[in-house]
Design an enzyme around this catalytic site. Structure first.
Site, PDB file in Angstrom:
ATOM      1  N   ASP A   1     -64.046   7.330-122.478  1.00  0.00           N
ATOM      2  CA  ASP A   1     -65.218   8.172-122.244  1.00  0.00           C
ATOM      3  C   ASP A   1     -65.737   8.663-123.584  1.00  0.00           C
ATOM      4  O   ASP A   1     -64.964   9.161-124.416  1.00  0.00           O
ATOM      5  CB  ASP A   1     -64.858   9.369-121.361  1.00  0.00           C
ATOM      6  CG  ASP A   1     -64.543   8.962-119.928  1.00  0.00           C
ATOM      7  OD1 ASP A   1     -64.763   7.777-119.594  1.00  0.00           O
ATOM      8  OD2 ASP A   1     -64.090   9.813-119.153  1.00  0.00           O
TER       9      ASP A   1
ATOM     10  N   ASP B   1     -68.709   7.781-106.953  1.00  0.00           N
ATOM     11  CA  ASP B   1     -67.778   8.898-107.128  1.00  0.00           C
ATOM     12  C   ASP B   1     -67.900   9.841-105.944  1.00  0.00           C
ATOM     13  O   ASP B   1     -69.010  10.252-105.588  1.00  0.00           O
ATOM     14  CB  ASP B   1     -68.087   9.640-108.425  1.00  0.00           C
ATOM     15  CG  ASP B   1     -68.131   8.704-109.628  1.00  0.00           C
ATOM     16  OD1 ASP B   1     -67.332   7.752-109.650  1.00  0.00           O
ATOM     17  OD2 ASP B   1     -68.965   8.912-110.527  1.00  0.00           O
TER      18      ASP B   1
END
Length: 239
Positions: free
Chosen positions: A8, A129
């Site tokens: 990330d 998600d």
């Protein structure tokens, strides 16, 4: 099963968020290109890279850095802020193996279908998600900052009918917690949509979790915080 390390990115650095919260960021000292080279040398076949700045702003911010990471020789699936055909083509033309489309799939299905048709379904990973506050997993959008009213199952059904084969599903409550993945969610996912190549992410702690997910029919696992633990041997996870 494919084991995919996750990196990330925020402001050019490797970070991890706790449950997707931008106010709970852990920054790591290693640089992204060094991290990518490390995984390439260990034998990883693919990286999952998320531009968190792009996810938050709605436009990918770190494509140049991601392209530099790609020069280590490892294939990359990347997302975070891909919200237009132009951005999708820019990423694809830069050599990114698979584009990860998240919020756009919920907020603008028509545009998402155009991107799928332009880039081809096999080159797209839908990142869905979820928050499982009830029995129905509901999707979150915009870097997990907002909730939608769309269920995981109805969205998967829609895009499966448009040729999508790869879906990355994360239970937000598990992400960054190191308490184990939501096995029930992934078991349902494979049972409901056996033709989809499911990628699991969030909460994976050790080899036993990976083995269990594989036994459920999961095609790939995304490993994030787990790989920053001192006692983890990534080469063993690839075996």
């Amino acid at each position: 099963m494919l084991v995919i390390p996750a990196i990330d990115l925020q402001s050019g650095r490797c970070v991890r968020l706790k449950q997707g919260r931008f106010d709970q960021v852990t920054q790591f000292s290693v640089f992204p290109i060094e991290r990518a080279l490390h995984f390439a040398k260990l034998g990883a076949k693919r990286l999952h890279v998320v531009d968190l700045d792009g996810a938050r702003s709605g436009k990918m911010q770190q494509l140049e850095l991601i392209c530099s990471m790609q020069k280590t020789g490892i294939a990359i699936q990347a997302g975070g802020g891909i919200r237009s055909i132009e951005q999708a083509l820019e990423c694809s033309n830069a050599g990114i193996s698979q584009l990860v489309i998240g919020s756009l799939a919920i907020t603008n299905p028509d545009l998402t279908i155009q991107i799928i048709e332009k880039i081809k379904p096999e080159n797209i990973v839908l990142a869905l998600d979820v928050r499982v506050d009830t029995k129905v997993p509901l999707l979150a959008i915009n870097g997990w900052q907002n909730n939608s009213t769309s269920s995981l199952w109805e969205v998967v059904s829609y895009y499966e009918n448009h040729g999508i084969k790869h879906i990355l599903c994360t239970d937000i409550a598990c992400d960054g917690m190191m308490n184990g993945p939501n096995f029930d969610l992934y078991q349902q996912a494979v049972e409901y949509f056996p033709q989809i190549a499911w990628q699991a992410s969030g909460g994976i702690r050790h080899m036993q979790d990976i083995t269990t997910l594989g036994s459920l029919g999961i095609s790939a696992v995304i490993l994030g915080l787990m790989l920053y633990q001192d006692n983890v041997n990534f080469e063993e996870l690839l075996c």
